[in-house]
Design an enzyme around this catalytic site. Structure first.
Site, mmCIF file in Angstrom:
data_model
loop_
_atom_site.group_PDB
_atom_site.id
_atom_site.type_symbol
_atom_site.label_atom_id
_atom_site.label_comp_id
_atom_site.label_asym_id
_atom_site.label_seq_id
_atom_site.Cartn_x
_atom_site.Cartn_y
_atom_site.Cartn_z
ATOM 1 N N HIS A 40 -110.447 44.332 -47.171
ATOM 2 C CA HIS A 40 -111.001 44.542 -48.516
ATOM 3 C C HIS A 40 -109.991 45.366 -49.311
ATOM 4 C CE1 HIS A 40 -111.919 48.503 -46.980
ATOM 5 N NE2 HIS A 40 -112.678 47.991 -46.026
ATOM 6 N N HIS A 43 -108.217 48.384 -47.636
ATOM 7 C CA HIS A 43 -107.058 48.047 -46.800
ATOM 8 C C HIS A 43 -105.858 47.684 -47.684
ATOM 9 C CE1 HIS A 43 -110.475 46.671 -44.054
ATOM 10 N NE2 HIS A 43 -109.861 47.559 -43.309
ATOM 11 N N GLN A 162 -111.318 60.808 -38.949
ATOM 12 C CA GLN A 162 -110.254 60.047 -38.273
ATOM 13 C C GLN A 162 -108.879 60.479 -38.789
ATOM 14 O OE1 GLN A 162 -110.435 55.665 -37.402
ATOM 15 N NE2 GLN A 162 -109.185 55.545 -39.234
ATOM 16 N N ARG A 196 -118.041 46.862 -42.857
ATOM 17 C CA ARG A 196 -119.449 46.851 -42.420
ATOM 18 C C ARG A 196 -120.418 46.631 -43.580
ATOM 19 N NH1 ARG A 196 -117.505 50.788 -38.375
ATOM 20 N NH2 ARG A 196 -117.878 49.861 -36.328
HETATM 21 P P1 AMP Z 1 -110.792 49.719 -40.568
HETATM 22 O O1 AMP Z 1 -110.317 48.310 -40.636
HETATM 23 O O2 AMP Z 1 -112.175 49.917 -41.119
HETATM 24 O O3 AMP Z 1 -110.571 50.369 -39.227
HETATM 25 O O4 AMP Z 1 -109.879 50.534 -41.584
HETATM 26 C C1 AMP Z 1 -108.477 50.483 -41.506
HETATM 27 C C2 AMP Z 1 -107.891 51.535 -42.405
HETATM 28 O O5 AMP Z 1 -108.335 51.324 -43.740
HETATM 29 C C3 AMP Z 1 -108.342 52.961 -42.016
HETATM 30 O O6 AMP Z 1 -107.253 53.850 -42.204
HETATM 31 C C4 AMP Z 1 -109.429 53.239 -43.009
HETATM 32 O O7 AMP Z 1 -109.603 54.614 -43.288
HETATM 33 C C5 AMP Z 1 -108.914 52.511 -44.233
HETATM 34 N N1 AMP Z 1 -110.021 52.211 -45.138
HETATM 35 C C6 AMP Z 1 -111.205 51.632 -44.829
HETATM 36 N N2 AMP Z 1 -112.013 51.562 -45.912
HETATM 37 C C7 AMP Z 1 -111.319 52.139 -46.935
HETATM 38 C C8 AMP Z 1 -111.603 52.384 -48.310
HETATM 39 N N3 AMP Z 1 -112.766 52.033 -48.866
HETATM 40 N N4 AMP Z 1 -110.667 52.989 -49.057
HETATM 41 C C9 AMP Z 1 -109.475 53.361 -48.515
HETATM 42 N N5 AMP Z 1 -109.146 53.150 -47.219
HETATM 43 C C10 AMP Z 1 -110.053 52.551 -46.436
#
Ligand code: AMP
Length: 295
Positions: A40, A43, A162, A196
């Site tokens: 999204h 990312h 995290q 999610r």
């Molecule tokens: P995930 O795929 O959810 O494990 O996220 C991968 C990376 O994208 C992690 O560093 C998350 O913190 C970051 N991330 C997820 N959602 C967002 C968001 N809404 N804004 C900025 N970074 C995000």
């Protein structure tokens, strides 16, 4: 660097080693964006930053089984590799690393990287996801940092704990990568973007907007009356929407020590809350004596 349409897909850890050696010889600067896919705008903001700052952008796409507890959503986690590849390529990714779990954790794999303390509160509380969640995260991020050896690794503020844990690990284990934390990207109504969110029914999606509204309410009331009142107001805002948080609390962003009453430095107010069975997290950074936040 690859021209558009030339994104490379690597499937095996051994291929990363080759990539790393090539980059070392050529003096190529490397940005790493670890993800679990179902991309999204959050990312994509990390990819864009990496594209601006580094010669080569590597994105990992791996739904890491070791960071899920039994009973969590590992088997139903949303996946769409073809769509992710297209979005990644358009955003400027040069190399996608998308391995299968058996190659990342082959038979006999026995190592776990653990950051203590920081991983035992909030999401790491045993009544929440537990510290094993974070050791799953730090183990995979450690493997990626080792195998890819990026100059910069990009993470989102959305996962504030995290980010704190990974910064600690990178410093403690002498990784040369700079850990860059970028602001949370939100939907127009404020909901933090998350893979999610795809689980939410239209009704739950509407109700979930209360999470960001509650954090803003906390910021506003903290500026007017103080932190304890701010937290109370935020919790009340959630309750009014029928949301019972797992936690809604103030902590120091670097140490995750709890904060109460007066505060002299920026505090992190973080929340985890199930909305119709979907566990969502969000947070806000509030500066002392000001109703101004860093998002
Ligand atoms: P995930 O795929 O959810 O494990 O996220 C991968 C990376 O994208 C992690 O560093 C998350 O913190 C970051 N991330 C997820 N959602 C967002 C968001 N809404 N804004 C900025 N970074 C995000």
């Amino acid at each position: 660097m690859n021209a558009p349409g030339n994104m490379k897909v690597l499937r095996h850890p051994a291929e990363l080693r080759e990539l790393r050696e090539g980059n070392r010889k050529a003096g190529t600067s490397v940005g790493l964006v670890p993800t679990m896919g179902y991309l999204h705008e959050g990312h994509l903001s990390l990819i864009k930053a990496a594209r601006q700052e580094c010669d080569l952008v590597v994105m990992s796409l791996f739904v890491n089984p070791t960071q899920f507890r039994p009973g969590e959503d590992l088997s139903t986690y949303p996946r769409d590799e073809d769509r992710d590849f297209q979005l990644a390529e358009t955003a400027g990714v040069d190399v996608v690393y998308s391995p299968v779990p058996d190659d990342v954790y082959p038979a006999g794999f026995a190592t776990r990287v653990e950051v203590t303390g920081l991983t035992e509160v909030m999401d790491g509380d045993p009544t929440s996801r537990g510290p094993e969640h974070f050791s799953g995260v730090t183990t995979i991020v450690c493997k990626l940092l080792n195998a890819i050896d990026p100059d910069v690794a990009y993470f989102g503020q959305k996962d504030a704990q995290q980010a704190t844990v990974i910064k600690r690990m990178a410093e403690d284990l002498d990784f040369r990568a700079r850990i860059s934390i970028l602001p949370t990207v939100r939907e127009r109504d404020g909901l933090a973007m998350s893979s999610r969110n795809a689980y939410l029914s239209p009704e739950a999606r509407e109700r979930a907007t209360a999470i960001w509204a509650a954090l803003l309410e906390t910021e506003r009331v903290t500026g007017e009356s103080g932190l304890d009142e701010g937290l109370e107001a935020g919790r009340a805002r959630l309750q009014a929407a029928g949301i019972e948080p797992e936690y809604f609390e103030a902590r120091m962003p670097g140490t995750l020590d709890p904060v109460e009453g007066e505060f002299g430095e920026t505090v992190l107010v973080a929340v985890a809350a199930p909305v119709d069975g979907t566990r969502l997290i969000d947070n806000i950074l509030i500066e002392p004596n000001k109703a101004r936040s860093i998002r």
